[in-house]
Design a protein around this motif. Sequence first.
Motif, PDB file in Angstrom:
ATOM      1  N   ALA A   2       0.842  -1.204   0.000  1.00  0.00           N
ATOM      2  CA  ALA A   2       0.000   0.000   0.000  1.00  0.00           C
ATOM      3  C   ALA A   2       0.874   1.250   0.000  1.00  0.00           C
ATOM      4  O   ALA A   2       1.898   1.312   0.675  1.00  0.00           O
ATOM      5  CB  ALA A   2      -0.901  -0.001   1.217  1.00  0.00           C
ATOM      6  N   LYS A   3       0.457   2.230  -0.785  1.00  0.00           N
ATOM      7  CA  LYS A   3       1.138   3.520  -0.831  1.00  0.00           C
ATOM      8  C   LYS A   3       0.129   4.592  -0.486  1.00  0.00           C
ATOM      9  O   LYS A   3      -1.021   4.536  -0.902  1.00  0.00           O
ATOM     10  CB  LYS A   3       1.709   3.785  -2.216  1.00  0.00           C
ATOM     11  CG  LYS A   3       2.843   2.864  -2.583  1.00  0.00           C
ATOM     12  CD  LYS A   3       3.425   3.250  -3.922  1.00  0.00           C
ATOM     13  CE  LYS A   3       4.554   2.302  -4.280  1.00  0.00           C
ATOM     14  NZ  LYS A   3       5.182   2.667  -5.545  1.00  0.00           N
ATOM     15  N   LYS A   4       0.568   5.580   0.283  1.00  0.00           N
ATOM     16  CA  LYS A   4      -0.315   6.655   0.686  1.00  0.00           C
ATOM     17  C   LYS A   4       0.188   7.968   0.113  1.00  0.00           C
ATOM     18  O   LYS A   4       1.391   8.216   0.079  1.00  0.00           O
ATOM     19  CB  LYS A   4      -0.380   6.737   2.212  1.00  0.00           C
ATOM     20  CG  LYS A   4      -1.467   7.636   2.738  1.00  0.00           C
ATOM     21  CD  LYS A   4      -1.613   7.469   4.227  1.00  0.00           C
ATOM     22  CE  LYS A   4      -3.095   7.301   4.514  1.00  0.00           C
ATOM     23  NZ  LYS A   4      -3.376   7.041   5.889  1.00  0.00           N
ATOM     24  N   VAL A   5      -0.739   8.802  -0.348  1.00  0.00           N
ATOM     25  CA  VAL A   5      -0.406  10.144  -0.821  1.00  0.00           C
ATOM     26  C   VAL A   5      -1.399  11.130  -0.203  1.00  0.00           C
ATOM     27  O   VAL A   5      -2.490  10.757   0.222  1.00  0.00           O
ATOM     28  CB  VAL A   5      -0.442  10.274  -2.363  1.00  0.00           C
ATOM     29  CG1 VAL A   5       0.604   9.389  -3.019  1.00  0.00           C
ATOM     30  CG2 VAL A   5      -1.816  10.005  -2.916  1.00  0.00           C
ATOM     31  N   LEU A   6      -0.980  12.381  -0.162  1.00  0.00           N
ATOM     32  CA  LEU A   6      -1.855  13.462   0.280  1.00  0.00           C
ATOM     33  C   LEU A   6      -2.075  14.369  -0.916  1.00  0.00           C
ATOM     34  O   LEU A   6      -1.117  14.819  -1.532  1.00  0.00           O
ATOM     35  CB  LEU A   6      -1.195  14.238   1.428  1.00  0.00           C
ATOM     36  CG  LEU A   6      -1.922  15.493   1.926  1.00  0.00           C
ATOM     37  CD1 LEU A   6      -3.307  15.149   2.456  1.00  0.00           C
ATOM     38  CD2 LEU A   6      -1.090  16.182   2.994  1.00  0.00           C
ATOM     39  N   THR A  65      -5.018   6.094  -0.431  1.00  0.00           N
ATOM     40  CA  THR A  65      -4.189   4.905  -0.281  1.00  0.00           C
ATOM     41  C   THR A  65      -4.428   4.010  -1.493  1.00  0.00           C
ATOM     42  O   THR A  65      -5.568   3.725  -1.844  1.00  0.00           O
ATOM     43  CB  THR A  65      -4.551   4.132   0.998  1.00  0.00           C
ATOM     44  OG1 THR A  65      -4.414   5.003   2.114  1.00  0.00           O
ATOM     45  CG2 THR A  65      -3.640   2.923   1.179  1.00  0.00           C
ATOM     46  N   THR A  66      -3.324   3.591  -2.124  1.00  0.00           N
ATOM     47  CA  THR A  66      -3.430   2.668  -3.252  1.00  0.00           C
ATOM     48  C   THR A  66      -2.733   1.364  -2.876  1.00  0.00           C
ATOM     49  O   THR A  66      -1.743   1.361  -2.134  1.00  0.00           O
ATOM     50  CB  THR A  66      -2.776   3.240  -4.539  1.00  0.00           C
ATOM     51  OG1 THR A  66      -1.405   3.514  -4.269  1.00  0.00           O
ATOM     52  CG2 THR A  66      -3.472   4.493  -4.977  1.00  0.00           C
ATOM     53  N   GLN A  67      -3.241   0.296  -3.384  1.00  0.00           N
ATOM     54  CA  GLN A  67      -2.704  -1.025  -3.077  1.00  0.00           C
ATOM     55  C   GLN A  67      -2.219  -1.665  -4.372  1.00  0.00           C
ATOM     56  O   GLN A  67      -2.948  -1.685  -5.364  1.00  0.00           O
ATOM     57  CB  GLN A  67      -3.794  -1.911  -2.462  1.00  0.00           C
ATOM     58  CG  GLN A  67      -3.382  -3.339  -2.181  1.00  0.00           C
ATOM     59  CD  GLN A  67      -2.419  -3.455  -1.022  1.00  0.00           C
ATOM     60  OE1 GLN A  67      -2.496  -2.707  -0.065  1.00  0.00           O
ATOM     61  NE2 GLN A  67      -1.508  -4.395  -1.103  1.00  0.00           N
TER      62      GLN A  67
END
Length: 75
Positions: A2-6, A65-67
């Motif tokens: 998982a990657k998180k961005v704002l 959040t992308t997986q």
Amino acid sequence: MAKKVLKLNFKNQKDKTKTITIANPKEGLSKEVVQDAMSKIVAAKAFSKEEVELYTSVDSAKYYTTQSDEIFDAE
């Protein structure tokens, strides 16, 4: 993984939405902290394109959040 961005969303001088995406942001930021930072970007008037200010007002901010699940890696 998982990657998180704002994503920080602003309105430009022509009332179109412009977004700044921040990778690996600090988690748990309060509304006040994010709004203050975004207001500073607006006040700086540092970004323009073809004589149009890109960030003239604060619109919204959201965590995304992308997986991704790796199938294989050639290495």
